[in-house]
Write a protein that holds these residues in place. Structure first.
Motif, PDB file in Angstrom:
ATOM      1  N   VAL A 148       0.832  -1.215   0.000  1.00 29.54           N
ATOM      2  CA  VAL A 148       0.000   0.000   0.000  1.00 29.54           C
ATOM      3  C   VAL A 148       0.861   1.258   0.000  1.00 29.54           C
ATOM      4  O   VAL A 148       0.339   2.370   0.106  1.00 29.54           O
ATOM      5  CB  VAL A 148      -0.977   0.052   1.200  1.00 29.54           C
ATOM      6  N   LYS A 149       2.166   1.106  -0.088  1.00 32.51           N
ATOM      7  CA  LYS A 149       3.039   2.276  -0.010  1.00 32.51           C
ATOM      8  C   LYS A 149       3.796   2.491  -1.324  1.00 32.51           C
ATOM      9  O   LYS A 149       3.722   1.675  -2.244  1.00 32.51           O
ATOM     10  CB  LYS A 149       3.999   2.121   1.172  1.00 32.51           C
ATOM     11  N   ALA A 150       4.523   3.601  -1.387  1.00 33.96           N
ATOM     12  CA  ALA A 150       5.155   4.023  -2.642  1.00 33.96           C
ATOM     13  C   ALA A 150       6.334   3.120  -3.034  1.00 33.96           C
ATOM     14  O   ALA A 150       6.886   2.397  -2.202  1.00 33.96           O
ATOM     15  CB  ALA A 150       5.615   5.469  -2.510  1.00 33.96           C
TER      16      ALA A 150
ATOM     17  N   VAL B  68       6.925   5.289   8.104  1.00 28.21           N
ATOM     18  CA  VAL B  68       6.191   5.753   9.291  1.00 28.21           C
ATOM     19  C   VAL B  68       5.136   6.783   8.879  1.00 28.21           C
ATOM     20  O   VAL B  68       5.371   7.621   8.008  1.00 28.21           O
ATOM     21  CB  VAL B  68       7.154   6.366  10.335  1.00 28.21           C
ATOM     22  N   ASP B  69       3.983   6.680   9.512  1.00 27.51           N
ATOM     23  CA  ASP B  69       2.968   7.732   9.428  1.00 27.51           C
ATOM     24  C   ASP B  69       2.841   8.314  10.829  1.00 27.51           C
ATOM     25  O   ASP B  69       2.801   7.553  11.801  1.00 27.51           O
ATOM     26  CB  ASP B  69       1.598   7.160   9.015  1.00 27.51           C
ATOM     27  N   VAL B  70       2.765   9.623  10.927  1.00 30.17           N
ATOM     28  CA  VAL B  70       2.501  10.238  12.230  1.00 30.17           C
ATOM     29  C   VAL B  70       1.054  10.714  12.225  1.00 30.17           C
ATOM     30  O   VAL B  70       0.638  11.468  11.332  1.00 30.17           O
ATOM     31  CB  VAL B  70       3.448  11.418  12.525  1.00 30.17           C
TER      32      VAL B  70
ATOM     33  N   GLY C 243      -5.559  12.577  12.576  1.00 33.32           N
ATOM     34  CA  GLY C 243      -4.977  11.583  11.674  1.00 33.32           C
ATOM     35  C   GLY C 243      -3.685  12.030  11.028  1.00 33.32           C
ATOM     36  O   GLY C 243      -3.010  12.956  11.496  1.00 33.32           O
ATOM     37  N   GLU C 244      -3.358  11.368   9.912  1.00 33.46           N
ATOM     38  CA  GLU C 244      -2.024  11.505   9.311  1.00 33.46           C
ATOM     39  C   GLU C 244      -1.647  12.952   8.991  1.00 33.46           C
ATOM     40  O   GLU C 244      -2.298  13.613   8.197  1.00 33.46           O
ATOM     41  CB  GLU C 244      -1.963  10.671   8.023  1.00 33.46           C
ATOM     42  N   ILE C 245      -0.549  13.391   9.590  1.00 35.50           N
ATOM     43  CA  ILE C 245       0.015  14.695   9.222  1.00 35.50           C
ATOM     44  C   ILE C 245       1.402  14.533   8.610  1.00 35.50           C
ATOM     45  O   ILE C 245       1.893  15.427   7.932  1.00 35.50           O
ATOM     46  CB  ILE C 245       0.080  15.682  10.412  1.00 35.50           C
TER      47      ILE C 245
HETATM   48 MG    MG Z   1       0.761   9.230   3.404  1.00 33.94          MG
END
Ligand code: MG
Ligand code: 4AD
Length: 444
Positions: A339-341, A357-359, A366-368
């Protein structure tokens, strides 16, 4: 720093900004602004004058100015522009701790009936967005813009103070960075070009030249999303560090967010409070932030009555469940690579997941931040480019970075408006950019 001008030689009052008036108690000053509101009680006019730095109550007694002007001020429409001279008086009940005892008023521009009036049916969000050029004058919108401006400065100060070099990526790009489905295509002298989705690939090149860099600029996503956190044009800051591993990227993200909170609360407390924010709760978000793996996050979702199957990306509802379990930003690492690049490095311990990592900001924001360690192996990238059906020739320059002195490296991207929305407690990200661009909205 005070923005007051020096007294003129003619002896006319100094011009002062509303936010600095407390420094002028006892003096006569000129405030240059607009009429935000007005109340009258026969012999007194209470004029709410805003100048972009704040609002002050200007109290005008009958007799202080000529009768004709006094009468005109009784009906002067909202948002008329005016200059007010007056004595600054300490007044504990006033928001800024001062009010003005008016000695003179000069009307600069009489406004037509102002279209934005509280309580009128027309003040729907659609109406307000259509009048964004005027809506910006409202106190909450102006406060949000001041916070945004301070966040931008905090971002630059953080990286500038740590030896990062600011290099900016191009806006016209020959290829996708974050997937081909969200590209804005433009005609570039007969060839196809795309508005940048991320400057990351360019930041990687610059990091190989300068070690630690950041890009900061407008970013475009042709997502047909109508959610409260999607813009088609937004601002992203992207640090990139040579020799950084995933843990270094996570440490940097954590320090960065703590630094932004500290700076913004220090300088924008009044604005944040006007927006209903609890500044002490923000300041309590100190290091360390919780860090969990994607596997643990999936487990947490299922344990909290929110069924989720391993393998998918998190959407806003999933992130909302996770972030409500913590009162600090949450770092979720090692998502499924699928699901990632294409550019993310795989975890040597588990090939199914990427070193990313998603913060996620608390309270459901949610995701910033999205970031990762980058794949540093040439053959792996060649395979990924094929797998993602990307045109290899457009990426030859990027592949050169692996041909000439490849090193581990990583970085992240932080979305400015999502961060501002979280800090301000704004429901919809569209209020966190001066002129939002969204699906079906390009006016004004
Ligand atoms: Mg993202
Ligand atoms: O997670 P994203 O897509 O990551 C990247 O673009 C990486 N190349 C960044 C990097 O590693 N240098 O986007 C990063 C952030 C998101 O976490 C979000 O805050 C913001 O950009 N963002 C958006 N903000 C507003 N509207 C949108 N449509 C956004 N898409 C992403």
């Amino acid at each position: 720093m005070s923005t007051t001008e020096h007294p003129s030689e003619s002896g006319a009052p100094v011009t002062a900004r509303v936010r600095d008036l407390a420094e002028h108690v006892g003096a006569v000053v000129t405030v240059q602004g607009w009429l935000a509101n007005r109340r009258s009680s026969g012999k007194l006019h209470f004029l709410q004058v805003r100048d972009g730095s704040g609002v002050v109550q200007a109290v005008l007694r009958k007799g202080a100015v000529d009768d004709e002007l006094f009468k005109e001020l009784d009906t002067l429409p909202q948002e008329s522009s005016l200059e007010v001279d007056g004595t600054v008086k300490a007044d504990e009940r006033s928001p800024g701790g001062v009010e003005l005892g008016v000695t003179a008023v000069r009307i600069v521009g009489v406004a037509e009936p102002y279209p934005i009036t509280k309580g009128v049916d027309g003040d729907s969000t659609d109406f307000l967005l259509q009048h964004r050029h005027l809506w910006l004058r409202s106190s909450k919108q102006a406060a949000t813009m001041r916070v945004r401006s301070r966040v931008i400065k905090a971002i630059r100060d953080f990286f500038d103070g740590r030896g990062f070099v600011n290099v900016d990526g191009p806006i016209f790009t020959p290829a996708a960075c974050e997937g081909t489905t969200t590209l804005f295509e433009v005609d570039y002298f007969g060839e196809s070009a795309y508005l940048t989705q991320s400057s990351q690939l360019y930041a990687e090149a610059a990091a190989m030249a300068l070690g630690k860099v950041y890009t900061f600029g407008p970013t475009f996503r042709a997502e047909k999303s109508k959610t409260r956190r999607h813009l088609t044009e937004f601002w992203m800051v992207e640090p990139e560090v040579a020799y950084a591993k995933l843990d270094d990227v996570m440490d940097l993200a954590e320090d960065f967010l703590v630094g932004i909170i500290r700076d913004v609360v220090a300088d924008c407390r009044a604005d944040l409070e006007l927006l209903g924010r609890d500044c002490d709760a923000l300041l309590a978000m100190t290091r360390p932030f919780p860090r969990i793996s994607y596997d643990e996050a999936v487990q947490l979702l299922n344990d909290n009555g929110h069924p989720f199957e391993w393998g998918g990306d998190f959407g806003a509802p999933d992130e909302a469940v996770l972030t409500k379990l913590y009162d600090k930003p949450l770092l979720v690492h090692r998502f499924p690579a699928q699901v990632k690049a294409f550019y993310m490095k795989r975890d040597p311990e588990d090939d199914r997941v990427a070193l990313c990592v998603d913060v996620l900001a608390p309270e459901g924001y949610g995701e910033i931040i999205g970031g990762s360690e980058r794949a540093d192996d040439l053959q792996f990238l060649l395979d990924q480019i094929k797998l993602h059906e990307l045109p290899q020739e457009a990426f030859e320059w990027y592949l050169d970075l692996r041909r000439y002195g490849t090193v581990p490296h990583g970085g992240f991207g932080l979305g400015l408006e999502r961060t501002v929305a979280w800090l301000c407690g704004t429901h919809h990200i569209r209020e966190c950019i001066p002129f939002p661009r969204m699906l079906h909205r390009i006016y004004p």
